[in-house]
Scaffold this motif. Structure first.
Motif, PDB file in Angstrom:
ATOM      1  N   PRO A 114     -30.262 -15.028  13.339  1.00 26.67           N
ATOM      2  CA  PRO A 114     -31.089 -15.254  12.140  1.00 26.67           C
ATOM      3  C   PRO A 114     -31.016 -16.707  11.662  1.00 26.67           C
ATOM      4  CG  PRO A 114     -29.839 -13.217  11.918  1.00 26.67           C
ATOM      5  CD  PRO A 114     -29.329 -13.893  13.160  1.00 26.67           C
ATOM      6  N   LYS A 115     -29.801 -17.302  11.710  1.00 27.98           N
ATOM      7  CA  LYS A 115     -29.639 -18.683  11.244  1.00 27.98           C
ATOM      8  C   LYS A 115     -30.432 -19.642  12.150  1.00 27.98           C
ATOM      9  CE  LYS A 115     -25.985 -21.968  10.301  1.00 27.98           C
ATOM     10  NZ  LYS A 115     -24.684 -22.351  10.767  1.00 27.98           N
ATOM     11  N   GLU A 141     -34.141 -19.245  11.436  1.00 24.99           N
ATOM     12  CA  GLU A 141     -34.429 -19.857  10.123  1.00 24.99           C
ATOM     13  C   GLU A 141     -34.500 -21.383  10.276  1.00 24.99           C
ATOM     14  OE1 GLU A 141     -35.125 -18.407   7.213  1.00 24.99           O
ATOM     15  OE2 GLU A 141     -35.004 -20.213   5.966  1.00 24.99           O
ATOM     16  N   SER A 142     -33.599 -21.947  11.104  1.00 30.85           N
ATOM     17  CA  SER A 142     -33.555 -23.415  11.254  1.00 30.85           C
ATOM     18  C   SER A 142     -34.824 -23.957  11.924  1.00 30.85           C
ATOM     19  CB  SER A 142     -32.305 -23.850  12.021  1.00 30.85           C
ATOM     20  OG  SER A 142     -32.449 -23.586  13.401  1.00 30.85           O
ATOM     21  N   LYS A 195     -37.775 -23.394  11.172  1.00 27.12           N
ATOM     22  CA  LYS A 195     -38.830 -23.676  10.187  1.00 27.12           C
ATOM     23  C   LYS A 195     -38.912 -25.161   9.861  1.00 27.12           C
ATOM     24  CE  LYS A 195     -38.656 -20.475   6.747  1.00 27.12           C
ATOM     25  NZ  LYS A 195     -37.993 -19.380   5.975  1.00 27.12           N
ATOM     26  N   GLN A 228     -37.296 -11.682   8.774  1.00 25.57           N
ATOM     27  CA  GLN A 228     -36.423 -12.156   7.671  1.00 25.57           C
ATOM     28  C   GLN A 228     -36.758 -13.590   7.280  1.00 25.57           C
ATOM     29  OE1 GLN A 228     -32.422 -11.698   9.113  1.00 25.57           O
ATOM     30  NE2 GLN A 228     -32.282  -9.564   8.477  1.00 25.57           N
ATOM     31  N   SER A 229     -37.180 -14.403   8.275  1.00 27.80           N
ATOM     32  CA  SER A 229     -37.469 -15.807   7.980  1.00 27.80           C
ATOM     33  C   SER A 229     -38.920 -16.035   7.554  1.00 27.80           C
ATOM     34  CB  SER A 229     -37.151 -16.674   9.207  1.00 27.80           C
ATOM     35  OG  SER A 229     -35.769 -16.820   9.307  1.00 27.80           O
TER      36      SER A 229
END
Ligand SMILES: C[S@@+](CC[C@H](N)C(=O)[O-])C[C@H]1O[C@@H](n2cnc3c(N)ncnc32)[C@H](O)[C@@H]1O
Length: 268
Positions: free
Chosen positions: A152-153, A156-157, A159, A198-199
């Motif tokens: 997930p991290k 997210e990064s 983006k 999630q992102s």
């Protein structure tokens, strides 16, 4: 199943850290037999280290829809021939990132004459902010997310590296449990799908499970066919690793415990 998956992943990371991947790429990129292997298995020699064949490449090209005004980032690019091919065929600028410094060095030398359009960086999937300072029209992750410490991290990064309306494209094969029901098997309920949602990404998915099984069957047969040639070149390790990998993956496919998906995502 979860413990087994973690064991396989830890073993792969131990065997294939940056040094291991570099060693593997330097051997495969110099092997004439591996070049024939790739043509026969994947339909084109891009020194693939994955389950990414011509059918998936053509779908990727259509999904990207790039032209010479665009730029593309491939994270976990390996030797970088997939991105170089996309840049050559679309005119888009291309940057490849990988922690396998040997593969990146080799790619930089190979593409020296194209450096206005094609570039490579050494970087770690788990910490890309140290090396990526631009934004891109599209980012591709082809079979590299297995190695990330926090999916997930990492998603997210992405983006911060995408231009507005940029595309994030992921090829990923997920395992499944015999007890999984049809809901568990939907691509949106697999780790990449969950992390994308999630992102705040919206996405379309395409199923390449049948295609992937065919790739492993071909890998097994073509490696056998080329065994003598690999040995004559002094590359029996490539032969052995292709056979072992194909056997391991075919077992999982025969039990129908794997799904291969392409995710084509944009920010909402
Ligand atoms: C299965 S290979 C796929 C290579 C390439 N995308 C392809 O499709 O041929 C996985 C790639 O991820 C890279 N990789 C693994 N862990 C990484 C990390 N932590 N940071 C950057 N690259 C990584 C490896 O060096 C390798 O090139």
């Amino acid at each position: 199943m979860m413990i087994f998956k973690q064991f396989i992943l830890k073993t792969m990371i131990r065997l294939f850290g940056a040094k291991g991947f570099s060693k593997m790429y330097l051997a495969t990129s110099k092997s004439k037999t591996y070049s024939i292997f790739c043509e026969k298995v994947y339909g084109r020699d891009l020194c693939q280290a994955n389950m990414f064949d011509e059918e998936q490449l053509q779908k990727l090209l259509t999904s990207l829809n790039l032209n010479s005004s665009h730029n593309l980032l491939d994270i976990g690019c390996g030797i970088g021939k997939i991105g170089e091919f996309i840049s050559d065929s679309t005119g888009a600028s291309f940057t490849g990132v990988d922690f396998a410094y040997g593969a990146i060095g080799d790619a930089q030398v190979r593409t020296e004459s194209k450096k206005e359009k094609v570039s490579f960086l050494v970087g770690n999937l788990n910490n890309l902010k140290d090396v990526i300072f631009e934004q891109y029209d599209a980012i591709v992750l082809i079979d590299s997310l297995y190695f990330v410490s926090d999916m997930p991290k990492c998603i997210e990064s992405m983006k911060s590296f995408l231009k507005p309306n940029g595309k994030l494209i992921v090829f990923y094969s997920s395992t499944k449990k015999p007890s999984d029901n049809s809901f568990d098997l939907l691509p949106q309920n697999k780790p990449v799908g969950i992390a994308l949602t999630q992102s705040g990404f919206a996405y379309e998915t395409y199923d390449f499970t049948v295609n992937e099984k065919k790739i492993w069957e071909k890998s097994f047969h073509v490696a056998q066919e080329l065994k003598a040639s690999f040995i004559e070149e002094g590359n029996s390790e490539i032969y052995k690793s292709r056979i072992a990998e194909a056997k391991r993956n075919l077992k999982v496919h025969e039990k129908e415990l794997i799904l291969r998906n392409l995710y084509v995502a944009t920010l909402q």
